[in-house]
Design an enzyme around this catalytic site. Structure first.
Site, short mmCIF file in Angstrom:
data_model
loop_
_atom_site.label_atom_id
_atom_site.label_comp_id
_atom_site.label_asym_id
_atom_site.label_seq_id
_atom_site.Cartn_x
_atom_site.Cartn_y
_atom_site.Cartn_z
N SER A 1 36.14 44.34 36.60
CA SER A 1 34.85 43.65 36.57
C SER A 1 34.37 43.26 37.95
O SER A 1 35.10 43.33 38.93
CB SER A 1 34.95 42.40 35.69
OG SER A 1 35.63 41.38 36.37
N GLY A 2 33.10 42.84 38.00
CA GLY A 2 32.47 42.43 39.25
C GLY A 2 32.66 40.94 39.52
O GLY A 2 32.15 40.43 40.51
N ASP A 3 33.36 40.25 38.62
CA ASP A 3 33.63 38.82 38.84
C ASP A 3 35.01 38.55 38.25
O ASP A 3 35.76 39.50 37.99
CB ASP A 3 32.50 37.98 38.21
CG ASP A 3 32.30 36.66 38.96
OD1 ASP A 3 33.29 36.00 39.25
OD2 ASP A 3 31.14 36.31 39.24
N ASP A 4 35.36 37.27 38.04
CA ASP A 4 36.71 36.96 37.58
C ASP A 4 37.06 37.73 36.29
O ASP A 4 36.25 37.79 35.37
CB ASP A 4 36.83 35.46 37.31
CG ASP A 4 36.44 34.63 38.54
OD1 ASP A 4 36.79 35.03 39.66
OD2 ASP A 4 35.77 33.59 38.37
#
Ligand SMILES: *[C@@H]1O[C@H](CO)[C@@H](O)[C@H](O)[C@H]1NC(C)=O
Ligand SMILES: *[C@@H]1O[C@H](CO)[C@@H](O)[C@H](O)[C@H]1NC(C)=O
Ligand SMILES: *[C@@H]1O[C@H](CO)[C@@H](O)[C@H](O)[C@H]1NC(C)=O
Ligand SMILES: *[C@@H]1O[C@H](CO)[C@@H](O)[C@H](O)[C@H]1NC(C)=O
Ligand SMILES: *[C@@H]1O[C@H](CO)[C@@H](O)[C@H](O)[C@H]1NC(C)=O
Ligand SMILES: *[C@@H]1O[C@H](CO)[C@@H](O)[C@H](O)[C@H]1NC(C)=O
Ligand SMILES: *[C@@H]1O[C@H](CO)[C@@H](O)[C@H](O)[C@H]1NC(C)=O
Ligand SMILES: *[C@@H]1O[C@H](CO)[C@@H](O)[C@H](O)[C@H]1NC(C)=O
Ligand SMILES: *[C@@H]1O[C@H](CO)[C@@H](O)[C@H](O)[C@H]1NC(C)=O
Length: 456
Positions: free
Chosen positions: A244-247
């Protein structure tokens, strides 16, 4: 004569089977399987990826919610591409995605009505005021299962990401799946791709099991967190694969004065056998929205590859709340900027009414049995001035350094704790104790029971 010997319930079952779909009966005959089964095509849906099926999904759920009261209901999504606007789920309900089934989210913003912000956030997370609907949602539900043969729920988020980057969105983006005030939820053997924003957002929920789930989003897509348990209790996340692009996982509990007032912690959370790839974010974040408190999180036997940090604590002045009783063991980490990262004052506030005297209490954070390689820096540990993070314990850790590793491997401010068997040598704020860090002995019991084996 032979038929006369069949006991009455069996005879009834035979009659029902003759009357209904064979597949439906195969499912209904096993414990925990739904009695009423319908395919989305029965409500006029067309799986060509072009026809908009919003009305079909609404009609299917409305119809099945009537029947679900009597033995539960399943909505089967067969192979095909089923384009639709957001829709809601119901109780005693299974959304079953067959192999090759893909539910596609409409990219037309007109199909995404506005809804109220969450009470524990006070406003949308991206923008003040209301927010766009979540793609698949439910409130005040019980006994919901989303499963199948690894079908896909595709948020087609690119249009949202582009508009977000161009600052063209007036309201907060929707999440791919959000359940509010619900209990006994199973999400298993499904793939979620390209969410407009966060992927799975169980909020004010109890007894949530998420297992065998794949979540995929481009590593530079904005805020595409994998799984965000928010003010939720008894959540089990097992055997998930998240890029993913975040956590990959972010445990949260509301934002500043709204979260403090709502006062609902995230607690009793188990994370096992997670595989995470997230080059610009954490494998597991605790916060930064933690105003209702976060306690008793147990993460173990997990792998991160090319991920910024492992289990990161984030809080802020004005957040209030607490993070405590956190237990992490058995991490295998490959290519990592900071193995240990804590950020006392993360910033980002809902408005100018946050109370600057609302200080987070962060204490009792245990890590053990961590192996990491290709590491830039072992620890970047920042508590809060005059409000240190305390009770940090780190034991049995080996971090092998990258060729371009930092000279200073540990930088610690406003933190206190102990370590044992940690390489490279930790900062003096984390003194040597020589004892392994705690991990609770007994397993947490988290309902609902195992996913019933049903074929629809
Ligand atoms: C889903 O339910 C919520 C209330 O829980 C409602 O506000 C929303 O409009 C519903 N969405 C759809 C698409 O029906
Ligand atoms: C769901 O339950 C909450 C908490 O009990 C309540 O405040 C809310 O009005 C309910 N929402 C719906 C859509 O029933
Ligand atoms: C499910 O599908 C995803 C996406 O195609 C794939 O990456 C994953 O390996 C599949 N999972 C299983 C258990 O087959
Ligand atoms: C480990 O966590 C427990 C529970 O929160 C805490 O009491 C303890 O202080 C931590 N261990 C150490 C050695 O700090
Ligand atoms: C806080 O106040 C400042 C100036 O008073 C204003 O520019 C800013 O937009 C406000 N921030 C929020 C989040 O409301
Ligand atoms: C230390 O951690 C490693 C994993 O990194 C594990 O294999 C080993 O058993 C641990 N040692 C002890 C004494 O627990
Ligand atoms: C080590 O990490 C760097 C980034 O810091 C990356 O460019 C490189 O490919 C990694 N090496 C290996 C062997 O994974
Ligand atoms: C260490 O951390 C402090 C506080 O965050 C920061 O001000 C300082 O620049 C850091 N030092 C180095 C060498 O990175
Ligand atoms: C959660 O699951 C446990 C174990 O099955 C059960 O005892 C408990 O009543 C459930 N809680 C709710 C709110 O459904």
């Amino acid at each position: 004569m032979a038929t006369g010997r069949i006991p009455r319930p069996a005879a009834v079952a035979v009659a029902l089977c003759a009357a209904a779909l064979l597949a439906a009966c195969a499912g209904a005959s096993r414990a925990g399987c739904r009695k009423h089964v319908a395919k989305i095509t029965e409500y006029g849906a067309v799986g060509d990826g072009k026809r908009l099926n919003t009305a079909a999904f609404a009609k299917a759920v409305a119809d099945l919610s009537e029947r679900a009261r009597d033995g539960g209901a399943a909505l089967v999504v067969p192979p095909g591409k089923w384009l639709t606007g957001p829709f809601n789920l119901t109780s005693h309900f299974t959304l079953y995605l067959d192999e090759g089934a893909e539910i596609l989210a409409s990219q037309d913003m007109k199909d995404w009505p506005l809804i109220a912000p969450l009470p524990s956030y006070g406003r949308g997370r991206d923008e003040p005021g209301p927010r766009y609907s979540n793609f698949i949602a439910g409130s005040n539900l019980t006994d919901v299962i989303i499963t199948g043969k690894n079908g896909t729920i595709n948020g087609q988020g690119q249009v949202w990401w582009d508009k977000y980057h161009a600052k063209e969105l007036q309201f907060t983006r929707g999440y791919l799946l959000e359940l509010l005030y619900s209990d006994n939820i199973i999400i298993s053997d499904v793939t979620f791709v390209d969410s407009p924003s966060w992927n799975l957002h169980p909020t004010y929920c109890t007894n949530v099991t998420i297992s065998g789930v794949t979540i995929l989003a481009p590593v530079h897509s904005p805020n595409t967190d994998g799984i965000d348990p928010d003010s939720s209790s008894h959540v089990k996340i097992e055997d998930c694969y998240i890029v993913s692009g975040d956590d990959c996982i972010a445990v949260k509990s509301g934002w500043d004065e709204y979260g403090i007032k709502f006062n609902m912690p995230s607690q009793h959370i188990v994370i096992k056998r997670l595989t995470c790839i997230s080059p610009t974010s954490a494998m597991i974040a605790l916060g930064s929205e933690m105003s209702g408190g976060i306690r008793d999180v147990r993460a173990e036997d997990s792998i991160a590859i090319n991920t910024e940090s492992a289990v990161r604590v984030k809080s802020g002045v004005g957040r209030g709340g607490f993070v405590k009783d956190i237990f992490v063991r058995g991490l295998s980490l490959h290519t990592m900027k900071w193995v240990f990262w804590m950020t006392g004052n993360y910033g980002q506030h809902p408005d100018n009414s946050s109370d600057p005297s609302a200080m987070p209490k962060v204490t009792g954070i245990n890590y053990s049995d961590v192996f990491a390689e290709n590491v830039t820096m072992a620890g970047r540990m920042e508590g809060i001035p005059n409000d240190p993070y305390t009770g940090i314990c780190i034991s049995n850790v080996t971090a092998r350094l990258a060729p371009d590793a930092k000279k200073l491997q540990w930088n610690c401010t406003d933190v206190k704790g102990v370590t044992s068997g940690v390489t490279p040598k930790p900062c003096p704020e984390l003194g040597a104790e020589g004892k392994p860090c705690a991990f609770p002995e007994e397993e947490l019991v988290i309902g609902p029971p195992e996913l019933p084996k049903c074929s629809y």
